[in-house]
Design an enzyme around this catalytic site. Structure first.
Site, PDB file in Angstrom:
ATOM      1  N   HIS A  19       0.656  -1.170   0.256  1.00 59.80           N
ATOM      2  CA  HIS A  19       0.049  -0.241  -0.165  1.00 59.80           C
ATOM      3  C   HIS A  19       0.909   1.298  -0.048  1.00 59.80           C
ATOM      4  CE1 HIS A  19       0.502  -0.340   4.585  1.00 59.80           C
ATOM      5  NE2 HIS A  19       0.569   0.973   4.365  1.00 59.80           N
TER       6      HIS A  19
ATOM      7  N   ASP B 244      -0.439  -7.299   0.903  1.00 59.97           N
ATOM      8  CA  ASP B 244      -0.033  -6.089   1.150  1.00 59.97           C
ATOM      9  C   ASP B 244       1.436  -6.327   1.428  1.00 59.97           C
ATOM     10  OD1 ASP B 244       0.473  -3.391   1.723  1.00 59.97           O
ATOM     11  OD2 ASP B 244      -0.255  -3.438   3.918  1.00 59.97           O
TER      12      ASP B 244
ATOM     13  N   GLY C 232       3.771   5.963   9.004  1.00 62.54           N
ATOM     14  CA  GLY C 232       5.006   5.737   8.602  1.00 62.54           C
ATOM     15  C   GLY C 232       5.746   4.627   8.945  1.00 62.54           C
TER      16      GLY C 232
ATOM     17  N   SER D 205       4.662   1.631   8.477  1.00 60.77           N
ATOM     18  CA  SER D 205       4.317   0.667   7.406  1.00 60.77           C
ATOM     19  C   SER D 205       5.288   0.136   6.397  1.00 60.77           C
ATOM     20  CB  SER D 205       3.376   1.278   6.603  1.00 60.77           C
ATOM     21  OG  SER D 205       1.956   1.126   7.135  1.00 60.77           O
TER      22      SER D 205
ATOM     23  N   SER E 214       1.697  -4.076   7.971  1.00 64.14           N
ATOM     24  CA  SER E 214       0.804  -3.560   7.013  1.00 64.14           C
ATOM     25  C   SER E 214      -0.237  -2.833   7.706  1.00 64.14           C
ATOM     26  CB  SER E 214      -0.072  -4.999   6.707  1.00 64.14           C
ATOM     27  OG  SER E 214      -1.327  -4.732   6.034  1.00 64.14           O
TER      28      SER E 214
END
Length: 395
Positions: A238, A266, A347, A349, A364
């Protein structure tokens, strides 16, 4: 995923360095092997001593798991042994296998079986056993049937729970009685054995040499590097689509998203060039020394696990469940995630989840933050490696 972190909203551990300094540090780590995390399991005839923990890692595990240095060392050793036992136990149990989990109190693996026929053989491997009704294969098949049912936003996810020997469906607190939830649960119960739990709502929007946990930028969004692979690094899907350019922590061009999948999955693969190189390291953000990556052996449920991300740095917790389907609040559904009790924020992720020195996955999304706590899901790294035909860069 977590809320977007843009270049105007940068928040994160203040660790300044140059490429030269980072290269020197990584070289020292590779030569000296100074990090004291778990090492690869040796054969019983050549047992290794318990790993020496750095003061930083001791402090991190004390803060997040409430362990002393001795307890942390013992737990890491027990988890290494449990991971080895789990692989043998599943093979020995065959069709009667119903899942397994690590128990932190007893520091032993528990293996669920649908028959007592092979229980003694499993106990001889060093595990405890529990007799249950449904096999792991049956529960996985039931979950796949539920995956095909359209879920309302009030249903935040579902997963196989080996302890409960059920499919656990998570429903957002206060919305259990809605007509759409009742309709979904009715269909889900037809698909297999069910247990329903109330949970907070999971956040779901963009989050904001290559080293795991370091920041990178695509557009005005900041995410975190997961793990170095030969030719690039893996991260969350993402964070950017295929073809998107990527800048590093110093603003220079790193490379390009070569593949990206979200929702459904993801994960993503970013190529590295323009003077950048890959390192088998996860940054410790000053909490612990930067950590070498030596492999990607999957840790059992119940194991300790830590995360590195560019917003909140280094945090630890427990691996709570695997193969979960998560229905994020914006309607994005992601399959085969692993749930943890580790906190995270925008941030983080894409950042690294690691158990001992074994890569586990990339961040995720989740709920909560690192002030009040919460839970975070990651996409398993071995799935990403297999999807893109990548090789993990290891020390």
């Amino acid at each position: 995923m977590f809320l977007p972190t843009t270049t105007e909203q940068q928040k994160g551990p203040q660790v300044r360095r140059t490429k030269g300094l980072r290269a020197g540090l990584s070289t020292l780590l590779l030569i000296a092997g100074t990090w004291g995390g778990a090492t690869a399991l040796a054969p019983a005839a050549a047992a290794q001593p318990a790993p020496e923990l750095s003061r930083g890692l001791e402090a991190a595990m004390a803060r997040d798991l409430g362990l002393t240095q001795t307890q942390a060392r013992d737990r890491l050793a027990a988890e290494r042994e449990a991971a080895a036992v789990e692989r043998k136990a599943e093979a020995s149990a065959g069709a009667t296998y119903a899942g397994s989990w690590f128990d932190a109190k007893s520091e032993r693996l528990t293996v669920a079986l649908t028959s007592s026929q092979k229980a003694e053989k499993i106990r001889q491997l060093g595990a405890t056993t529990r007799i249950v009704e449904h096999t792991a294969a049956d529960l996985d098949a039931a979950k796949e049937r539920i995956d095909r049912i359209d879920a309302p936003s009030a249903v935040s996810g579902w997963q196989v729970d080996p302890k409960a020997n059920r499919i656990v469906v998570d429903v957002v607190e206060g919305r259990e009685g809605s007509a759409s939830v009742r309709a979904f649960l009715a269909k889900a119960r037809d698909a297999g054995p069910l247990k329903v739990e109330s949970v907070p709502e999971a956040a779901s929007t963009f989050a904001a040499g290559t080293v795991g946990g370091d920041p990178y930028y695509t557009g005005n969004v900041r995410c975190s590097i997961g793990f170095s692979v030969h030719g690039g690094f893996v991260t969350a899907g993402h964070c950017g689509g295929a073809g998107a350019g990527v800048r590093g922590w110093d603003g220079s061009d790193i490379g390009t998203f070569q593949g990206s999948s979200f929702p459904g999955d993801d994960y993503a693969y970013v190529s590295v060039g323009n003077g950048w190189w890959t390192e088998p390291v996860v940054i410790g953000w000053g909490t612990i020394p930067d950590q070498l990556v030596r492999g990607s052996a999957e840790a059992p449920v119940g194991s300790s696990i830590c995360r590195s991300g560019s917003t909140t740095g280094w945090h630890c917790g427990t691996l709570l469940g695997t193969n979960e389907t998560v229905n994020y609040s914006d309607g994005a559904v992601v399959h085969e995630l692993t749930r943890t009790s580790v906190c995270a924020e925008g941030g983080d992720s894409g950042g690294s989840f690691i158990s001992g020195d074994q890569a586990q996955g990339v961040t995720s999304g989740g709920w909560g933050d690192c002030s009040s706590g919460g839970e975070t899901w990651f996409q398993p790294v071995n799935e990403i490696l297999g999807r893109y035909g990548l090789t993990l860069h290891t020390a």
